[in-house]
Design an enzyme around this catalytic site. Structure first.
Site, PDB file in Angstrom:
ATOM      1  N   GLY A  13       0.874  -1.075   0.066  1.00 48.91           N
ATOM      2  CA  GLY A  13      -0.023   0.023   0.079  1.00 48.91           C
ATOM      3  C   GLY A  13       0.919   1.313  -0.034  1.00 48.91           C
ATOM      4  O   GLY A  13       2.103   1.131  -0.464  1.00 48.91           O
ATOM      5  N   LEU A  39       0.235   3.820  -2.405  1.00 41.45           N
ATOM      6  CA  LEU A  39       0.600   3.496  -3.543  1.00 41.45           C
ATOM      7  C   LEU A  39       1.173   4.663  -4.329  1.00 41.45           C
ATOM      8  O   LEU A  39       1.009   5.559  -4.089  1.00 41.45           O
ATOM      9  CB  LEU A  39      -0.595   3.085  -4.427  1.00 41.45           C
ATOM     10  CG  LEU A  39      -1.646   1.842  -3.870  1.00 41.45           C
ATOM     11  CD1 LEU A  39      -2.616   1.760  -4.594  1.00 41.45           C
ATOM     12  CD2 LEU A  39      -0.699   0.764  -3.834  1.00 41.45           C
ATOM     13  N   GLY A  85       4.948   3.509  -9.067  1.00 39.31           N
ATOM     14  CA  GLY A  85       5.464   2.085  -9.235  1.00 39.31           C
ATOM     15  C   GLY A  85       4.675   0.849  -9.199  1.00 39.31           C
ATOM     16  O   GLY A  85       4.206   0.066 -10.016  1.00 39.31           O
ATOM     17  N   HIS A  86       3.796   1.077  -8.098  1.00 42.69           N
ATOM     18  CA  HIS A  86       2.593  -0.088  -8.091  1.00 42.69           C
ATOM     19  C   HIS A  86       1.721   0.206  -9.041  1.00 42.69           C
ATOM     20  O   HIS A  86       1.241  -0.833  -9.529  1.00 42.69           O
ATOM     21  CB  HIS A  86       1.888   0.574  -6.500  1.00 42.69           C
ATOM     22  CG  HIS A  86       2.649   0.372  -5.229  1.00 42.69           C
ATOM     23  ND1 HIS A  86       2.922   1.260  -4.484  1.00 42.69           N
ATOM     24  CD2 HIS A  86       3.442  -0.777  -4.703  1.00 42.69           C
ATOM     25  CE1 HIS A  86       3.661   1.169  -3.450  1.00 42.69           C
ATOM     26  NE2 HIS A  86       3.995  -0.224  -3.572  1.00 42.69           N
ATOM     27  N   GLY A 131       7.959  -5.732  -9.210  1.00 45.47           N
ATOM     28  CA  GLY A 131       8.708  -4.643  -9.572  1.00 45.47           C
ATOM     29  C   GLY A 131      10.114  -5.054  -9.459  1.00 45.47           C
ATOM     30  O   GLY A 131      10.700  -5.754  -8.391  1.00 45.47           O
ATOM     31  N   ASP A 156      12.690  -4.166  -6.385  1.00 45.78           N
ATOM     32  CA  ASP A 156      13.048  -5.190  -5.485  1.00 45.78           C
ATOM     33  C   ASP A 156      13.582  -6.644  -6.284  1.00 45.78           C
ATOM     34  O   ASP A 156      13.011  -7.646  -6.187  1.00 45.78           O
ATOM     35  CB  ASP A 156      11.702  -5.572  -4.483  1.00 45.78           C
ATOM     36  CG  ASP A 156      11.459  -4.478  -3.937  1.00 45.78           C
ATOM     37  OD1 ASP A 156      12.041  -4.064  -2.840  1.00 45.78           O
ATOM     38  OD2 ASP A 156      10.441  -3.566  -4.430  1.00 45.78           O
ATOM     39  N   ARG A 165       8.645   4.563   1.102  1.00 43.88           N
ATOM     40  CA  ARG A 165       9.399   4.988   2.201  1.00 43.88           C
ATOM     41  C   ARG A 165      10.321   6.251   1.871  1.00 43.88           C
ATOM     42  O   ARG A 165      10.823   7.030   3.004  1.00 43.88           O
ATOM     43  CB  ARG A 165      10.835   3.787   2.647  1.00 43.88           C
ATOM     44  CG  ARG A 165      10.031   2.623   3.261  1.00 43.88           C
ATOM     45  CD  ARG A 165      11.357   1.686   3.784  1.00 43.88           C
ATOM     46  NE  ARG A 165      10.964   0.712   4.741  1.00 43.88           N
ATOM     47  CZ  ARG A 165      10.482  -0.808   4.171  1.00 43.88           C
ATOM     48  NH1 ARG A 165      10.594  -0.775   3.037  1.00 43.88           N
ATOM     49  NH2 ARG A 165      10.153  -1.671   5.168  1.00 43.88           N
TER      50      ARG A 165
HETATM   51  P1  AMP Z   1       5.663  -2.565  -1.776  1.00 40.72           P
HETATM   52  O1  AMP Z   1       4.337  -2.052  -1.420  1.00 40.72           O
HETATM   53  O2  AMP Z   1       7.106  -1.561  -1.716  1.00 40.72           O
HETATM   54  O3  AMP Z   1       6.023  -3.983  -1.054  1.00 40.72           O
HETATM   55  O4  AMP Z   1       5.992  -3.004  -3.281  1.00 40.72           O
HETATM   56  C1  AMP Z   1       4.848  -3.925  -3.880  1.00 40.72           C
HETATM   57  C2  AMP Z   1       5.545  -3.946  -5.349  1.00 40.72           C
HETATM   58  O5  AMP Z   1       5.684  -2.953  -6.104  1.00 40.72           O
HETATM   59  C3  AMP Z   1       6.774  -4.903  -5.222  1.00 40.72           C
HETATM   60  O6  AMP Z   1       6.579  -5.948  -6.338  1.00 40.72           O
HETATM   61  C4  AMP Z   1       7.804  -3.832  -5.561  1.00 40.72           C
HETATM   62  O7  AMP Z   1       8.830  -4.448  -6.435  1.00 40.72           O
HETATM   63  C5  AMP Z   1       6.946  -2.940  -6.703  1.00 40.72           C
HETATM   64  N1  AMP Z   1       7.531  -1.446  -6.624  1.00 40.72           N
HETATM   65  C6  AMP Z   1       7.789  -0.828  -5.957  1.00 40.72           C
HETATM   66  N2  AMP Z   1       8.372   0.229  -5.865  1.00 40.72           N
HETATM   67  C7  AMP Z   1       8.484   0.170  -7.462  1.00 40.72           C
HETATM   68  C8  AMP Z   1       9.106   1.167  -8.361  1.00 40.72           C
HETATM   69  N3  AMP Z   1       9.642   2.314  -7.977  1.00 40.72           N
HETATM   70  N4  AMP Z   1       8.933   0.819  -9.753  1.00 40.72           N
HETATM   71  C9  AMP Z   1       8.407  -0.615 -10.089  1.00 40.72           C
HETATM   72  N5  AMP Z   1       8.018  -1.547  -9.046  1.00 40.72           N
HETATM   73  C10 AMP Z   1       7.871  -1.036  -7.752  1.00 40.72           C
END
Ligand code: AMP
Length: 291
Positions: free
Chosen positions: A31, A33, A36-37, A147, A150, A187
């Site tokens: 979340g 968002l 990227g998400h 993404g 990570d 973050r």
């Molecule tokens: P998170 O909410 O940070 O756990 O991320 C959820 C999904 O979004 C994971 O598959 C991440 O790799 C992807 N994600 C987070 N930041 C980015 C970004 N800047 N570009 C592409 N994917 C992202």
């Protein structure tokens, strides 16, 4: 868009879609968002009849003393953004729904989970592999979207799917960046204006490392050292790791060859940020690769 909070409700929603012969794409997130998400969600939208996004700040992937409690949360905003990106249903369970009392089963992808972020965050990828396995069993998607921001997580999930025979296709999406190059991350919200400037050091170091390799440098230690110096030239930065590793095995390289992962983890003030780039060295010619 539906907002589902129980596993039973997801199963019912998915059963309806299956009866209509619809394919299902899953986008797992924590979340808060950002683009990227939303890029993951839009990609899923193009490739599936139904898109489900999970929003769950997964406690088992946070270590003691990490930012579980203060991790940013805003479900109302997330609902609006997800709906606009074409998400059909959000799955936002409580911690008790996912980990009822007496919960005792964990998934461990050995080896790949012990290096890079796994070395600095013991148990992190065990938590990730566990929650992703649970989401795959709950949603039973045709495709799931991750993404490359990570990168290590994506490699671990692909291995998990192969090793445990999950009938799901893993689709990876390139890192989405701010205009100046900073990788988008929930973050980033923690950063003060000064820290935001120092946060650019990660992208700059990765660009520098990529350029050195493209220009012919083949000694990984030289590249690591140049990247380290670049990061430390910014105020308030502390290095967790600077890695020049094999992109498939995640093991450190001495000589640069094949598909190379440049990866950095840096504390900027009190915030730990990560980023990476892939460089492909073929017949001794190198090029930057965002796939
Ligand atoms: P998170 O909410 O940070 O756990 O991320 C959820 C999904 O979004 C994971 O598959 C991440 O790799 C992807 N994600 C987070 N930041 C980015 C970004 N800047 N570009 C592409 N994917 C992202």
């Amino acid at each position: 868009m539906e907002v589902l909070t129980t596993i039973a409700a997801v199963r019912e929603f998915v059963e309806g879609a299956r009866k209509r012969g619809q394919s299902i794409g899953l986008v797992p997130t924590m979340g808060y968002l950002h683009e990227g998400h939303l890029t993951l969600a839009r990609t899923a939208r193009e490739q599936n009849d139904v898109v489900i996004m999970s929003i769950f700040v997964n406690p088992t992937q946070f270590g003691p003393g990490e930012d579980l409690e203060r991790y940013p949360r805003d479900l109302e905003r997330d609902k609006r953004l997800a709906a606009a990106a074409g998400v059909d249903a959000i799955f936002a369970p409580s911690v008790e729904e996912m980990y009822p009392s007496g919960y005792a089963t964990y998934v461990q992808v050995e080896g790949l989970s012990d290096v890079l972020c796994g070395a600095s965050r013991p148990g992190h990828f065990r938590g990730v592999a566990t929650v992703v396995s649970k989401l795959f069993n709950i949603v039973q998607p045709d495709r799931a979207y991750f993404g490359l921001k990570d990168y290590q997580q994506a490699v671990i999930i692909k291995r998990l799917v192969r090793d445990l025979n999950f009938p799901v296709e893993i689709i990876t999406v390139p890192t989405v960046r701010e205009q100046d190059g900073l990788a988008m991350s929930s973050r980033n919200k923690y950063l003060s204006p000064e820290e935001r400037r120092s946060a650019l050091s990660l992208y700059r170091a990765l660009q520098l490392g990529t350029r050195l390799i493209v220009e012919g440098e083949r000694n990984a230690a030289v590249v690591r050292e140049a990247m380290t110096r670049e990061i430390l030239s910014y105020p308030d930065t502390r290095i967790d790791y600077v890695a020049v590793n094999d992109a498939a095995t995640l093991e450190p390289l001495d000589a640069i060859r094949g598909r190379v992962l440049l990866a950095v983890a840096v504390w900027v003030g009190g915030t730990r940020l990560i980023d990476n780039m892939i460089v492909e060295v073929k017949d001794d010619v190198a090029h930057h690769d965002e796939k």
